[in-house]
Write a protein that holds these residues in place. Structure first.
Motif, short mmCIF file in Angstrom:
data_model
loop_
_atom_site.label_atom_id
_atom_site.label_comp_id
_atom_site.label_asym_id
_atom_site.label_seq_id
_atom_site.Cartn_x
_atom_site.Cartn_y
_atom_site.Cartn_z
N GLY A 108 -2.31 5.85 -13.98
CA GLY A 108 -2.51 7.02 -13.16
C GLY A 108 -2.87 6.66 -11.74
N PRO A 109 -2.72 7.63 -10.82
CA PRO A 109 -2.86 7.32 -9.39
C PRO A 109 -4.26 6.86 -9.00
CG PRO A 109 -2.44 9.69 -9.79
CD PRO A 109 -2.23 9.00 -11.08
N ALA A 110 -5.30 7.28 -9.72
CA ALA A 110 -6.66 6.85 -9.33
C ALA A 110 -6.78 5.33 -9.39
CB ALA A 110 -7.69 7.50 -10.25
N PHE A 111 -5.94 4.70 -10.20
CA PHE A 111 -6.02 3.25 -10.35
C PHE A 111 -5.18 2.50 -9.31
CE2 PHE A 111 -7.81 4.55 -14.29
CZ PHE A 111 -8.56 3.49 -14.78
N ASP A 112 -4.44 3.24 -8.49
CA ASP A 112 -3.54 2.57 -7.54
C ASP A 112 -4.26 1.54 -6.66
OD1 ASP A 112 -1.41 3.90 -8.59
OD2 ASP A 112 -1.20 5.35 -6.94
N PRO A 113 -5.44 1.87 -6.11
CA PRO A 113 -6.10 0.83 -5.29
C PRO A 113 -6.75 -0.27 -6.13
CG PRO A 113 -6.96 3.05 -4.82
CD PRO A 113 -6.18 3.14 -6.08
N ILE A 114 -7.04 0.05 -7.39
CA ILE A 114 -7.77 -0.92 -8.23
C ILE A 114 -6.85 -2.06 -8.65
CG2 ILE A 114 -8.94 -1.24 -10.44
CD1 ILE A 114 -10.10 1.54 -10.15
N VAL A 115 -5.64 -1.73 -9.04
CA VAL A 115 -4.75 -2.75 -9.59
C VAL A 115 -4.50 -3.89 -8.60
CG1 VAL A 115 -2.41 -3.17 -10.45
CG2 VAL A 115 -3.74 -1.22 -11.31
N PRO A 116 -4.15 -3.60 -7.34
CA PRO A 116 -3.97 -4.75 -6.43
C PRO A 116 -5.24 -5.56 -6.24
CG PRO A 116 -3.64 -2.64 -5.28
CD PRO A 116 -3.76 -2.33 -6.73
N PHE A 117 -6.41 -4.86 -6.23
CA PHE A 117 -7.66 -5.62 -6.11
C PHE A 117 -7.85 -6.55 -7.30
CE2 PHE A 117 -12.09 -5.24 -7.91
CZ PHE A 117 -12.56 -6.42 -7.34
N VAL A 118 -7.69 -6.01 -8.50
CA VAL A 118 -7.92 -6.85 -9.69
C VAL A 118 -6.87 -7.97 -9.76
CG1 VAL A 118 -8.14 -6.90 -12.21
CG2 VAL A 118 -9.05 -4.97 -10.92
N ASN A 119 -5.63 -7.65 -9.35
CA ASN A 119 -4.61 -8.71 -9.31
C ASN A 119 -5.01 -9.81 -8.33
OD1 ASN A 119 -3.11 -7.39 -11.21
ND2 ASN A 119 -1.58 -6.58 -9.79
N ASP A 120 -5.50 -9.40 -7.17
CA ASP A 120 -5.96 -10.40 -6.18
C ASP A 120 -7.15 -11.19 -6.72
OD1 ASP A 120 -4.05 -9.62 -4.41
OD2 ASP A 120 -5.41 -8.50 -3.08
N PHE A 121 -8.04 -10.45 -7.34
CA PHE A 121 -9.23 -11.11 -7.89
C PHE A 121 -8.82 -12.13 -8.96
CE2 PHE A 121 -12.58 -11.43 -11.09
CZ PHE A 121 -13.62 -11.87 -10.30
N ARG A 122 -7.88 -11.74 -9.79
CA ARG A 122 -7.45 -12.66 -10.85
C ARG A 122 -6.77 -13.89 -10.24
NH1 ARG A 122 -7.33 -10.58 -16.01
NH2 ARG A 122 -5.61 -11.94 -16.57
N ASP A 123 -6.17 -13.71 -9.09
CA ASP A 123 -5.50 -14.82 -8.43
C ASP A 123 -6.53 -15.76 -7.79
OD1 ASP A 123 -3.27 -16.24 -7.55
OD2 ASP A 123 -3.36 -15.25 -5.58
N LYS A 124 -7.50 -15.16 -7.10
CA LYS A 124 -8.52 -15.96 -6.40
C LYS A 124 -9.89 -15.33 -6.64
CE LYS A 124 -5.59 -17.68 -2.70
NZ LYS A 124 -5.08 -17.40 -1.38
N PRO A 125 -10.49 -15.63 -7.77
CA PRO A 125 -11.75 -14.93 -8.09
C PRO A 125 -12.92 -15.32 -7.19
CG PRO A 125 -11.14 -16.49 -9.83
CD PRO A 125 -10.00 -16.45 -8.87
N GLY A 126 -12.89 -16.55 -6.66
CA GLY A 126 -14.05 -16.96 -5.87
C GLY A 126 -15.29 -16.92 -6.76
N LYS A 127 -16.42 -16.59 -6.13
CA LYS A 127 -17.67 -16.53 -6.90
C LYS A 127 -18.48 -15.33 -6.43
CE LYS A 127 -21.15 -19.56 -8.82
NZ LYS A 127 -21.82 -20.86 -8.79
N PRO A 128 -18.13 -14.13 -6.90
CA PRO A 128 -18.85 -12.94 -6.41
C PRO A 128 -20.33 -12.93 -6.76
CG PRO A 128 -17.35 -12.37 -8.21
CD PRO A 128 -17.06 -13.79 -7.83
#
Lengths: 310, 377
Positions: free
Chosen positions: B290-310
């Protein structure tokens, strides 16, 4: 010979005044509440209960002053505490394994005693040996720190010691409240209170009772994290012998769990392990203990049993 | 074992008195081993069980017992489960979502309340009830003006025996007022602090009027937390200034907001408590959440690519009856591989506030351990 009275927690049913009356402590009373940390000065409830003059030794506040005036010592103290914490972490790793083994063996108590009994006993002996080893390392680390930094001779501390000595001298007895056991012990050590305390009758409760023992044992059977195995923490002031006080035992220990009670009693079999719940009291006359009606101890059989000493 | 409903069904004739006696003599839903029987009485056209257990049909039809007005449904549910549900009663061409009239157990949430079914072995944690021994903390209200998100109210929990001369850890909680209302957060904090299981701490409770937008990996929200809430708290309260003493917490989109804020501001927050995080991602193609997740998916994809150490330490929890269980399980090995200390916990529960309440003791005591072993008062 130091007279000591150990009491249970005092929040709801204070019995300190009664203990003071029994010892005929009529002069001012020195009060140590360093375990309360930043609440050290809040003696209103205690004073209202006692109805007699008290003098707060302010050990926590004095300690903070020392740290402010003597940054070199403060940093050394911080490093020393960090070393002690590391030792405790290492000890905990070994303790968890050793205690796990004992519990696993105890769970096989359906086996014939001649088979399983010696294994359990040897398993507990391993835990005892580990406790002794840990305590030796703690003592050695403390000794090195004191030799290197001679805290009691430092000007930042020596002045307080003289003041404290004079105050304690004019008091008829000393009250030591509970709270944070490590903070309380550190402040008592920093100002080397032990020889001053040894001259006076002492009434202590909760952590206050724990720091006077020869060894300080931390305990909680139901922590939210970890397995809840009791830990030897430090050497206490040693103003009494042969007893491990267990404040809030009914809340902190599974006293109806025979396995845990038995392991505790057997592991610390050199001492009597005594619950100190509200209304509990036990007296040390300098040589031996005198119990009250209702005093209990942890038994090797895994139960709480009455302990009677005239 | 013959189920009680079967015994009733096997009667040659079932009278009104039999039905009354059946209802009177049992608690509902009726838990018999793994079997759970729901009942409803009424001259209606159909009854369906509506629930949010991912993996089961979300609408399950009741059967009518012979020609009576008793409708029933028996399900097998695992032990230690907790599910929230309603009945959809169809009558006169209309659907009515109603609570189970025979079950007093309910759970509230921002949308109202649901009936609750607890199977064998589940118990409401005793530390979530008010304890008269526990000294209560206090809540203070503040209005923060001209923040990155405009004027915003926050509430601040101060622990019992709060002293300005002492320094405290800070936990910032997304949907904080909902945590207070629906997850008993104040009672839980009072109890766990009183029991020394959690460090006395200051808790900033934020609430968003538009959480699906602000919590969905929104930079303005992260700036609000780091640029407005954190400085306000540090200026007005005695807060420890090291990352290990600062935490973010949230559930669902609030967990995403917590993770995003920490990820975009590394070395600021050392502790994260993430409950049922909406960490939707894609390996390939488009997401279907659903559209509410539109901004979340790219963030989580980026995070999964480069998680760093939050953060240094994370507590992650999720219900096994949630659709998000897949995303949360997938996240954990990634977090662990990044060198963070991660504690991951599952429960047989759904995407709801009482699930999140029930995990608070384990999460808070792990992230902010109290002086349990050291204090004997």
């Amino acid at each position: 010979m130091t007279k000591v009275i150990l009491l249970g927690p005092q929040r709801y049913q204070p019995s300190i005044a009664q203990a003071c009356a029994g010892l005929n402590l009529e002069g001012p009373l020195a009060v140590i509440t360093a375990g309360w940390q930043e609440r050290e000065a809040e003696l209103e409830e205690l004073d209202a209960h006692l109805g007699q003059e008290t003098i707060n030794l302010n050990l926590h506040q004095r300690g903070e002053e020392v740290f402010r005036q003597d940054p070199g010592y403060k940093e050394a103290h911080r490093r020393h505490q960090a070393s002690l914490r590391r030792l405790q972490e290492l000890y905990r790793i070994r303790l968890n394994n050793a205690q796990d083994a004992v519990q696993l063996l105890m769970a096989r108590n359906h086996m014939p005693h001649e088979i399983i009994g010696p294994e359990i006993e040897d398993g507990i002996q391993s835990v005892r040996s580990l406790d002794e080893h840990h305590l030796r390392r703690i003592r050695s680390t403390n000794r090195k720190f004191e030799e290197e930094w001679t805290p009691h001779d430092r000007p930042s501390i020596a002045g307080h010691r003289m003041e404290l000595s004079e105050v304690v001298e004019k008091c008829s007895g000393v009250l030591i409240a509970g709270g944070h056991v490590a903070v309380l012990l550190n402040r008592l050590r920093m100002f080397k209170l032990e020889p001053m305390l040894a001259q006076k009758p002492i009434i202590a409760w909760s952590a206050g009772a724990m720091v006077l023992a020869k060894r300080i044992v931390l305990f909680h059977d139901n922590p939210p994290q970890g397995k809840g195995f009791a830990e030897v923490f430090e050497a206490g002031l040693g103003l009494y012998s042969n007893l491990i006080p267990l404040p809030h035992a009914s809340k902190r220990l599974q006293l109806n769990n025979p396995t845990r009670v038995s392991i505790f009693a057997r592991r610390f079999s050199h001492s009597v392990c005594v619950p100190l719940d509200p209304d509990d009291r036990i007296d040390w006359d300098g040589n031996w203990w005198h119990t009250q009606a209702g005093t209990r101890k942890l038994s090797v059989g895994g139960e709480l049993e009455p302990w009677e000493e005239a | 074992m013959t189920l009680a409903i079967r015994a009733l069904e096997e009667l040659e004739t079932v009278t009104e008195a039999d039905l009354d006696a059946f209802i009177e003599s049992h608690d509902f839903p009726l838990v018999e081993g793994a079997s759970i029987t729901f009942v409803f009485r009424g001259n209606v056209d159909s009854v369906h069980l509506m629930h949010w257990v991912f993996g089961l049909e979300s609408s399950q039809p009741f059967l009518r017992l012979k020609e009576t007005d008793l409708w029933y449904l028996t399900l097998d549910l695992p032990k230690r489960s907790r599910i929230e549900y309603k009945f959809n009663v169809h009558m006169g061409g209309k659907n009515h979502w109603v609570h189970d009239p025979y079950n007093p157990q309910v759970a509230r949430d921002p949308f109202g309340f649901n009936s609750v079914c607890q199977t064998t072995g589940y118990e409401t944690p005793e530390w979530s009830y008010q304890d008269s021994d526990a000294r209560p903390g206090a809540i203070e209200e503040h209005l923060l003006r001209d923040t990155n998100l405009g004027d915003r109210r926050i509430s601040v929990y101060l622990p019992a025996r709060f002293r300005r001369t002492r320094q405290y850890p800070l936990l910032i909680v997304h949907d904080g007022l909902d945590y207070l209302r629906y997850a008993a957060l104040q009672t839980v904090l009072d109890n766990l602090i009183h029991r020394l299981e959690v460090s006395p701490m200051i808790v900033a409770l934020t609430q968003s009027g538009d959480r699906l937008r602000e919590y969905a990996a929104d930079q303005r929200h992260a700036d609000f937390i780091v640029g407005d809430v954190l400085p306000f708290m540090e200026q007005n309260y005695p807060i420890e200034s090291r990352p290990a003493a600062r935490g973010l917490m949230g559930a669902s989109f609030g967990a995403v907001a917590s993770m995003y804020t920490a990820w975009r501001n590394q070395n600021v927050f050392g502790r994260l408590l993430l409950q049922s995080g909406s960490f939707a991602f894609t390996d390939i193609g488009q997401h279907k959440r659903g559209p509410a997740f539109d901004p979340i998916v790219p963030f989580v994809n980026d995070f999964r690519d480069k998680p760093g150490k939050p953060a240094e330490k994370l507590f992650v929890s999720c219900g096994t009856y949630e659709s998000l269980i897949y995303e949360n399980r997938s996240l954990v090995p990634l977090l662990q591989a990044s060198g963070m200390m991660v504690r991951y916990v599952e429960a047989r529960d759904g995407h709801n506030w009482e699930n999140w309440r029930d995990r608070l003791r384990e999460g808070l005591s792990w992230l902010f351990p109290g002086p349990l072993w050291m204090v004997y008062e």
